[in-house]
Scaffold this active site. Structure first.
Site, PDB file in Angstrom:
ATOM      1  N   HIS A 140       0.851  -1.227  -0.198  1.00  0.00           N
ATOM      2  CA  HIS A 140      -0.247  -0.428  -0.094  1.00  0.00           C
ATOM      3  C   HIS A 140       0.770   0.673  -0.430  1.00  0.00           C
ATOM      4  CE1 HIS A 140      -3.648  -2.288   1.840  1.00  0.00           C
ATOM      5  NE2 HIS A 140      -3.533  -2.834   0.382  1.00  0.00           N
ATOM      6  N   GLU A 143       1.080   3.807   1.711  1.00  0.00           N
ATOM      7  CA  GLU A 143       1.212   4.472   3.306  1.00  0.00           C
ATOM      8  C   GLU A 143       2.717   3.569   4.033  1.00  0.00           C
ATOM      9  OE1 GLU A 143      -3.571   3.707   4.005  1.00  0.00           O
ATOM     10  OE2 GLU A 143      -1.753   3.387   2.203  1.00  0.00           O
ATOM     11  N   CYS A 194      -5.291   1.097   5.614  1.00  0.00           N
ATOM     12  CA  CYS A 194      -5.980  -0.798   6.305  1.00  0.00           C
ATOM     13  C   CYS A 194      -5.949  -1.078   7.597  1.00  0.00           C
ATOM     14  CB  CYS A 194      -5.576  -1.642   5.099  1.00  0.00           C
ATOM     15  SG  CYS A 194      -3.694  -2.354   5.645  1.00  0.00           S
ATOM     16  N   CYS A 240      -1.477  -1.104   8.151  1.00  0.00           N
ATOM     17  CA  CYS A 240      -1.044   0.160   7.555  1.00  0.00           C
ATOM     18  C   CYS A 240      -0.562   1.260   9.054  1.00  0.00           C
ATOM     19  CB  CYS A 240      -1.344   1.219   6.610  1.00  0.00           C
ATOM     20  SG  CYS A 240      -0.342  -0.236   4.568  1.00  0.00           S
ATOM     21  N   TRP A 285     -15.376  -0.241 -38.934  1.00  0.00           N
ATOM     22  CA  TRP A 285     -14.933   0.621 -37.962  1.00  0.00           C
ATOM     23  C   TRP A 285     -16.200   1.527 -38.504  1.00  0.00           C
ATOM     24  CZ3 TRP A 285     -11.699  -0.588 -34.804  1.00  0.00           C
ATOM     25  CH2 TRP A 285     -10.838  -1.556 -34.504  1.00  0.00           C
ATOM     26  N   ARG A 295      -9.959   1.837 -22.360  1.00  0.00           N
ATOM     27  CA  ARG A 295      -9.536   0.234 -22.336  1.00  0.00           C
ATOM     28  C   ARG A 295      -8.307  -0.155 -20.810  1.00  0.00           C
ATOM     29  NH1 ARG A 295      -9.646  -3.293 -27.327  1.00  0.00           N
ATOM     30  NH2 ARG A 295     -11.239  -2.785 -27.396  1.00  0.00           N
ATOM     31  N   ARG A 344      -4.351  -1.256 -27.842  1.00  0.00           N
ATOM     32  CA  ARG A 344      -2.732  -0.993 -28.743  1.00  0.00           C
ATOM     33  C   ARG A 344      -2.343   0.525 -28.262  1.00  0.00           C
ATOM     34  NH1 ARG A 344      -6.398  -4.083 -30.212  1.00  0.00           N
ATOM     35  NH2 ARG A 344      -7.287  -2.499 -31.971  1.00  0.00           N
ATOM     36  N   GLU A 356     -18.165  -4.569 -23.796  1.00  0.00           N
ATOM     37  CA  GLU A 356     -17.671  -4.603 -25.339  1.00  0.00           C
ATOM     38  C   GLU A 356     -18.246  -5.243 -25.971  1.00  0.00           C
ATOM     39  OE1 GLU A 356     -14.504  -3.093 -27.354  1.00  0.00           O
ATOM     40  OE2 GLU A 356     -13.783  -3.142 -25.055  1.00  0.00           O
ATOM     41  N   THR A 394     -29.162  -3.521 -23.643  1.00  0.00           N
ATOM     42  CA  THR A 394     -30.392  -3.086 -23.097  1.00  0.00           C
ATOM     43  C   THR A 394     -30.040  -4.106 -22.014  1.00  0.00           C
ATOM     44  OG1 THR A 394     -30.802  -2.688 -25.766  1.00  0.00           O
ATOM     45  CG2 THR A 394     -32.764  -2.903 -24.118  1.00  0.00           C
TER      46      THR A 394
END
Length: 359
Positions: free
Chosen positions: A52, A54, A77, A86, A172, A186, A209, A296, A303
């Site tokens: 972490h 900290e 934490c 932590c 596309w 992404r 990419r 995706e 829907t």
């Protein structure tokens, strides 16, 4: 509030923001240790969530931490780690005061570190720029609350809100600048969620990419009711580099072949109407320590997600041409305006418009 305190907590948020997307399934946390108004050390949660922020900051500051002030974007934490929590490390370090933006909703901590600091005479201040922490780590707070991954949908549409031609022949809809920005979305996601139908129709690689070079492989979750995904799909060519999880109801020779390729097969029972329960799948995804997904897929799946109230964020890239009535719709028998979503960002990429919606 002293302006110096605001300055340092803002700096902690700024360094955390730069690393967002690298610490899944943990939230990204920024931490700064200051003494006599000079920064001793800065740190952000390490890749994959450990160590972490900290712990890293304390280690970098060394013995100078005694009498210092810590600024941290999320409550430290109070649960087990190799060097102790932590919270315990902060107490041992001799830090005299701490400024915390937001309380950790994780039940293993959830205010217990704050109580511990106060019992150990560390001056503790909570709530400074809390909204920044909540905004930065929406996936963390939302997934813990709902016990499902934070769900984003990314989709390219025509001017008349179609996602493809009737025969799926065109590759596309969005332009190159939109696609470049989409890859950034992404890249900042923990995993991609798609369907077997999308794999069959588009045969995507789902890599991240940059300048036409693959820079990142994300885990890919595929919902494939009848296990129709072709064994020669592009997504199955790099199973050594990225995690492939397939949700299906089938256990047969094909599922065994997929497992030999390196895929994880998750069996889900069908409902009475021979389908899956999306909420049960999302709960299983959450239990797999996947707290953030980028969807995706096609209009039917989109829907269904909206109707099941499983969408937290939408990223739409709209082109300026019309596909026509025969095209495949973004939504089936629904309109986006019918759902309780807020348009929070717009941007233009030449002849494309980008719209970001959120709950």
């Amino acid at each position: 509030m002293n302006l110096n305190h605001l300055k340092f907590i803002n700096e902690a948020h700024a360094i955390a923001l730069k690393k967002f997307g690298t610490t899944f399934p943990n939230p990204v946390v920024g931490c700064i240790i200051v003494k006599n108004n000079k920064i001793l050390s800065k740190a952000v949660t390490n890749k994959s969530g450990r160590p972490h922020a900290e712990e890293i900051a304390i280690k970098n500051a060394g013995i100078k931490t005694k009498g210092s002030t810590m600024y941290v974007t999320l409550e430290p934490c109070n649960h087990y780690s190799y060097n102790g929590s932590c919270a315990d490390q902060i107490i041992r370090s001799g830090i005299k005061e701490i400024y915390i933006s937001a309380i950790d909703p994780d039940k293993r901590t959830n205010g217990s570190s704050i109580k511990k600091f106060k019992l150990n005479n560390i001056n503790t201040f909570v709530g400074i720029n809390m909204e920044k922490t909540h905004d930065l780590n929406k996936f963390f707070f939302t997934s813990l609350k709902n016990k499902r991954p934070y769900t984003k949908v990314k989709m390219a549409i025509s001017y008349d809100e179609k996602i493809a031609w009737h025969n799926y022949k065109s590759k596309w809809i969005s332009n190159s600048k939109s696609r470049k920005f989409a890859h950034k979305i992404r890249e900042k996601s923990q995993a991609i969620l798609t369907t077997g139908k999308t794999i069959i129709k588009d045969n995507p690689r789902f890599t991240v990419r940059k300048n036409n070079k693959v820079i990142k492989h994300l885990p890919v979750i595929i919902i494939d009711l009848n296990l129709k995904i072709p064994l020669d799909s592009k997504i199955l060519r790099n199973t050594s580099k990225n995690r492939i999880i397939i949700f299906t109801s089938k256990t047969n020779n094909k599922s065994k072949k997929l497992e030999r390729l390196g895929c994880e097969i998750e069996i889900i029972k069908k409902t009475k109407n021979n389908s899956f329960t999306l909420k049960s799948i999302f709960n299983k995804i959450y239990k797999l320590q996947i707290k953030d997904v980028l969807v995706e897929a096609g209009g039917i799946f989109f829907t269904n997600l909206l109707n099941e109230n499983l969408v937290d964020e939408i990223h739409l890239f709209q082109a300026d041409f019309v596909i026509g009535k025969s095209g495949k719709p973004m939504l089936v028998d629904e309109k986006l305006v019918n759902f309780n979503l807020n348009l929070i960002k717009t941007k233009k990429f030449d002849n494309n418009y980008y719209y970001k919606y959120s709950k």
